[in-house]
Design a protein around this motif. Structure first.
Motif, mmCIF file in Angstrom:
data_model
loop_
_atom_site.group_PDB
_atom_site.id
_atom_site.type_symbol
_atom_site.label_atom_id
_atom_site.label_comp_id
_atom_site.label_asym_id
_atom_site.label_seq_id
_atom_site.Cartn_x
_atom_site.Cartn_y
_atom_site.Cartn_z
ATOM 1 N N GLU A 6 0.548 3.829 -14.512
ATOM 2 C CA GLU A 6 0.097 4.533 -15.713
ATOM 3 C C GLU A 6 -0.117 3.565 -16.869
ATOM 4 O OE1 GLU A 6 2.968 7.558 -16.463
ATOM 5 O OE2 GLU A 6 2.522 8.652 -14.595
ATOM 6 N N ARG A 7 0.744 2.570 -16.981
ATOM 7 C CA ARG A 7 0.640 1.597 -18.066
ATOM 8 C C ARG A 7 -0.664 0.826 -17.999
ATOM 9 N NH1 ARG A 7 5.044 -2.675 -17.462
ATOM 10 N NH2 ARG A 7 6.289 -0.760 -17.363
ATOM 11 N N HIS A 8 -1.147 0.580 -16.766
ATOM 12 C CA HIS A 8 -2.322 -0.282 -16.601
ATOM 13 C C HIS A 8 -3.543 0.468 -16.071
ATOM 14 C CE1 HIS A 8 -0.071 -3.932 -17.520
ATOM 15 N NE2 HIS A 8 0.890 -3.501 -16.743
ATOM 16 N N GLY A 9 -3.469 1.770 -16.006
ATOM 17 C CA GLY A 9 -4.619 2.546 -15.577
ATOM 18 C C GLY A 9 -4.966 2.369 -14.108
ATOM 19 N N LEU A 10 -3.958 2.220 -13.267
ATOM 20 C CA LEU A 10 -4.180 2.054 -11.837
ATOM 21 C C LEU A 10 -3.970 3.375 -11.110
ATOM 22 C CD1 LEU A 10 -2.297 -1.354 -11.382
ATOM 23 C CD2 LEU A 10 -4.757 -0.988 -11.670
ATOM 24 N N GLU A 11 -4.595 3.507 -9.938
ATOM 25 C CA GLU A 11 -4.590 4.795 -9.243
ATOM 26 C C GLU A 11 -3.640 4.862 -8.056
ATOM 27 O OE1 GLU A 11 -8.474 6.075 -8.116
ATOM 28 O OE2 GLU A 11 -9.430 5.265 -9.913
ATOM 29 N N HIS A 12 -3.434 3.734 -7.384
ATOM 30 C CA HIS A 12 -2.831 3.797 -6.054
ATOM 31 C C HIS A 12 -1.392 3.291 -6.059
ATOM 32 C CE1 HIS A 12 -6.860 4.695 -4.733
ATOM 33 N NE2 HIS A 12 -7.288 3.574 -5.297
ATOM 34 N N VAL A 13 -0.473 4.172 -5.657
ATOM 35 C CA VAL A 13 0.964 3.888 -5.603
ATOM 36 C C VAL A 13 1.504 4.474 -4.306
ATOM 37 C CG1 VAL A 13 3.192 4.515 -6.606
ATOM 38 C CG2 VAL A 13 1.342 3.788 -8.095
ATOM 39 N N SER A 14 2.431 3.769 -3.659
ATOM 40 C CA SER A 14 3.023 4.307 -2.442
ATOM 41 C C SER A 14 4.391 3.678 -2.193
ATOM 42 C CB SER A 14 2.124 4.040 -1.226
ATOM 43 O OG SER A 14 2.736 4.527 -0.043
ATOM 44 N N ALA A 15 5.302 4.481 -1.651
ATOM 45 C CA ALA A 15 6.591 3.980 -1.188
ATOM 46 C C ALA A 15 6.627 3.908 0.328
ATOM 47 C CB ALA A 15 7.721 4.883 -1.700
ATOM 48 N N ASP A 16 5.500 4.194 0.969
ATOM 49 C CA ASP A 16 5.405 4.201 2.436
ATOM 50 C C ASP A 16 4.591 2.991 2.884
ATOM 51 O OD1 ASP A 16 5.076 4.688 5.135
ATOM 52 O OD2 ASP A 16 4.692 6.834 4.885
ATOM 53 N N VAL A 17 5.283 1.887 3.127
ATOM 54 C CA VAL A 17 4.605 0.647 3.509
ATOM 55 C C VAL A 17 3.852 0.815 4.814
ATOM 56 C CG1 VAL A 17 4.933 -1.784 4.091
ATOM 57 C CG2 VAL A 17 6.285 -0.747 2.258
ATOM 58 N N ASP A 18 4.462 1.479 5.793
ATOM 59 C CA ASP A 18 3.823 1.654 7.102
ATOM 60 C C ASP A 18 2.501 2.403 6.986
ATOM 61 O OD1 ASP A 18 5.927 0.330 8.307
ATOM 62 O OD2 ASP A 18 7.005 2.165 8.811
ATOM 63 N N ALA A 19 2.476 3.426 6.160
ATOM 64 C CA ALA A 19 1.249 4.210 6.000
ATOM 65 C C ALA A 19 0.148 3.366 5.355
ATOM 66 C CB ALA A 19 1.523 5.450 5.147
ATOM 67 N N VAL A 20 0.510 2.560 4.372
ATOM 68 C CA VAL A 20 -0.487 1.713 3.713
ATOM 69 C C VAL A 20 -1.015 0.665 4.692
ATOM 70 C CG1 VAL A 20 -0.821 -0.007 1.897
ATOM 71 C CG2 VAL A 20 0.430 2.100 1.410
ATOM 72 N N LEU A 21 -0.134 0.078 5.481
ATOM 73 C CA LEU A 21 -0.572 -0.933 6.446
ATOM 74 C C LEU A 21 -1.447 -0.322 7.552
ATOM 75 C CD1 LEU A 21 2.648 -3.122 6.851
ATOM 76 C CD2 LEU A 21 0.564 -3.665 5.571
ATOM 77 N N ALA A 22 -1.270 0.952 7.801
ATOM 78 C CA ALA A 22 -2.088 1.630 8.827
ATOM 79 C C ALA A 22 -3.470 2.000 8.294
ATOM 80 C CB ALA A 22 -1.367 2.883 9.316
ATOM 81 N N ASP A 23 -3.688 1.868 7.004
ATOM 82 C CA ASP A 23 -4.959 2.227 6.377
ATOM 83 C C ASP A 23 -5.979 1.112 6.635
ATOM 84 O OD1 ASP A 23 -7.106 2.819 4.736
ATOM 85 O OD2 ASP A 23 -5.872 3.401 3.031
ATOM 86 N N PRO A 24 -7.062 1.390 7.364
ATOM 87 C CA PRO A 24 -8.034 0.338 7.690
ATOM 88 C C PRO A 24 -8.804 -0.181 6.478
ATOM 89 C CG PRO A 24 -8.828 2.499 8.411
ATOM 90 C CD PRO A 24 -7.411 2.683 7.985
ATOM 91 N N SER A 25 -8.766 0.530 5.361
ATOM 92 C CA SER A 25 -9.482 0.060 4.171
ATOM 93 C C SER A 25 -8.701 -1.013 3.414
ATOM 94 C CB SER A 25 -9.782 1.240 3.235
ATOM 95 O OG SER A 25 -8.600 1.721 2.629
ATOM 96 N N VAL A 26 -7.430 -1.221 3.770
ATOM 97 C CA VAL A 26 -6.599 -2.240 3.121
ATOM 98 C C VAL A 26 -6.815 -3.569 3.835
ATOM 99 C CG1 VAL A 26 -4.250 -2.965 2.572
ATOM 100 C CG2 VAL A 26 -4.888 -0.554 2.369
ATOM 101 N N ASP A 27 -7.239 -4.573 3.103
ATOM 102 C CA ASP A 27 -7.558 -5.874 3.698
ATOM 103 C C ASP A 27 -6.403 -6.866 3.639
ATOM 104 O OD1 ASP A 27 -10.121 -5.036 4.221
ATOM 105 O OD2 ASP A 27 -10.990 -5.938 2.430
ATOM 106 N N ILE A 28 -5.673 -6.872 2.516
ATOM 107 C CA ILE A 28 -4.698 -7.933 2.249
ATOM 108 C C ILE A 28 -3.344 -7.319 1.943
ATOM 109 C CG2 ILE A 28 -4.059 -9.817 0.659
ATOM 110 C CD1 ILE A 28 -7.048 -10.308 0.241
#
Length: 383
Positions: free
Chosen positions: A63-85
């Motif tokens: 919220e402080r920096h106007g960002l959209e994407h937050v998650s506490a589920d590392v496994d789910a984020v790593l399973a997302d094919p749109s995430v490169d790095i």
């Protein structure tokens, strides 16, 4: 111009370095500059995904920096094919397993150091990354400091002749936490949580010495805990089980000797929080975070030892300031740019997980040297 969005999972941005240097001073700074121009008509637009265990803290940062994407589920984020790095700036004890997961998911990996709690684990990460065919990098920020860039300019120009010795002083007083809050997290002072100044700073000294003067051939170190009790973030006392100071001697390839003191229990009486003095046959220099001063052989004065009279010379005035001769960007941001160009434009990059393993190796052997009271050879490692 074609804009390419790059989704970067950033794990550990609630910590001091992860937030200030990597998120704000690097990734968000790139966004404020309009992205990273690859020089081929493509501009990379970094889109951070804030990861961590404390989702409420992540949302506050977002919220402080106007960002959209937050998650506490590392496994789910790593399973997302749109995430490169995947980027990691967690506490060291949590890093190794998270990087393994990222490698297995086929993500390119960029990480803080140390990369693992031991050499075997660090080498395994490097092997896994090589086998998976991903690109990987380790933060080695100090060689991008303005002071050390000026020092490298002197080295490359042959200013020193044959380098004889390097003397480094690093550190500052970290408050115990009882009557003033500590400037560093409490886990840094607990060995059971992978804390300690050797595992924190010897990886830095490994790449600084290797990049500027030659690889470390041997190490002799004494690590100690000067402050045995500290107070944690909630004001509770705890036993400091990790070393808070280390005194190291490093023999370098080529014959130079480096002596570096690292301490969180020292009050600063120098111009900067870290300084390196380099002495060579043709000249000497003192480099810090931002400044570098030099004294050539031809302008070296001839002091004479006489303790019976006051010194008539102001020795610091006898050194010449090395000019900037250019603009220096934030070192963390500069290395992020190089890594992103490595991933998306196949630019050369050698600060990889094997380089990170060399830092872990030196820390491990430094602690062994201290425990056994002897000098230890540092063998070259490879995959």
């Amino acid at each position: 111009m074609t804009r390419k969005t790059v989704r970067i999972a950033m794990n550990g941005v609630t910590g001091r370095m992860g937030y200030r240097q990597h998120l704000v001073r690097s990734i968000l700074a790139l966004r404020e500059a309009g992205g990273l121009d690859l020089g081929d008509g493509t501009v990379l637009w970094p889109e951070p995904i804030l990861l961590g265990r404390r989702e409420h803290a992540l949302r506050e940062i977002a919220e402080r920096h106007g960002l959209e994407h937050v998650s506490a589920d590392v496994d789910a984020v790593l399973a997302d094919p749109s995430v490169d790095i995947y980027f990691d700036s967690q506490a060291t004890s949590a890093r190794e397993e998270s990087i393994k997961k990222a490698i297995a998911a086929g993500k390119h990996v960029y990480t803080e150091k140390p990369t693992a709690t031991g050499l075997a684990g660090a080498l395994e990460l490097a092997r896994l990354a090589q086998e998976k065919g991903i690109k990987h990098g380790v933060v080695q920020d100090k060689i991008f400091l303005p002071g050390l860039l000026k020092l490298k300019r002197l080295i490359d120009g042959g200013f020193f002749g044959r380098v004889l010795s390097v003397r480094g002083e690093f550190g500052y007083w970290v408050f115990e936490g009882d009557w003033q809050p500590a400037q560093r997290p409490s886990w840094n002072y607990r060995a059971e949580d992978s804390g300690g100044i050797v595992v924190d700073m010897f990886p830095h000294w490994e790449y600084v010495l290797r990049e500027l003067f030659g690889r470390v051939k041997s190490v002799q170190a004494l690590a100690t805990t000067h402050i045995p009790q500290r107070w944690d973030e909630s004001g509770k006392p705890y036993d400091a089980t990790a070393d808070d100071a280390a005194y190291g001697i490093f023999e370098l390839e080529g014959g130079a000797i480096a002596q570096i003191n690292s301490s969180w229990a020292v009050r600063v009486n120098r111009d900067e929080l870290v300084e390196f003095q380099v002495d060579g046959t043709e000249g000497s220099a003192v480099a810090g975070l931002r400044k570098c001063r030099a004294q050539h052989r031809s302008s070296t004065p001839k002091p004479v030892w006489n303790p019976d009279v006051p010194a008539t010379e102001v020795f610091r005035d006898q050194w010449q300031e090395v000019p900037d001769n250019g603009d220096f960007d934030n070192g963390f941001k500069a290395q992020w740019e190089l890594f992103l160009k490595h991933v998306y434009a196949d630019a050369p990059y050698h600060w990889d997980l094997l380089a990170g393993a060399r830092g872990v190796q030196l820390a491990e052997l430094g602690l062994k040297s201290s425990a056994e009271g002897r000098r230890i050879e540092v063998p070259e490692i490879a995959l």
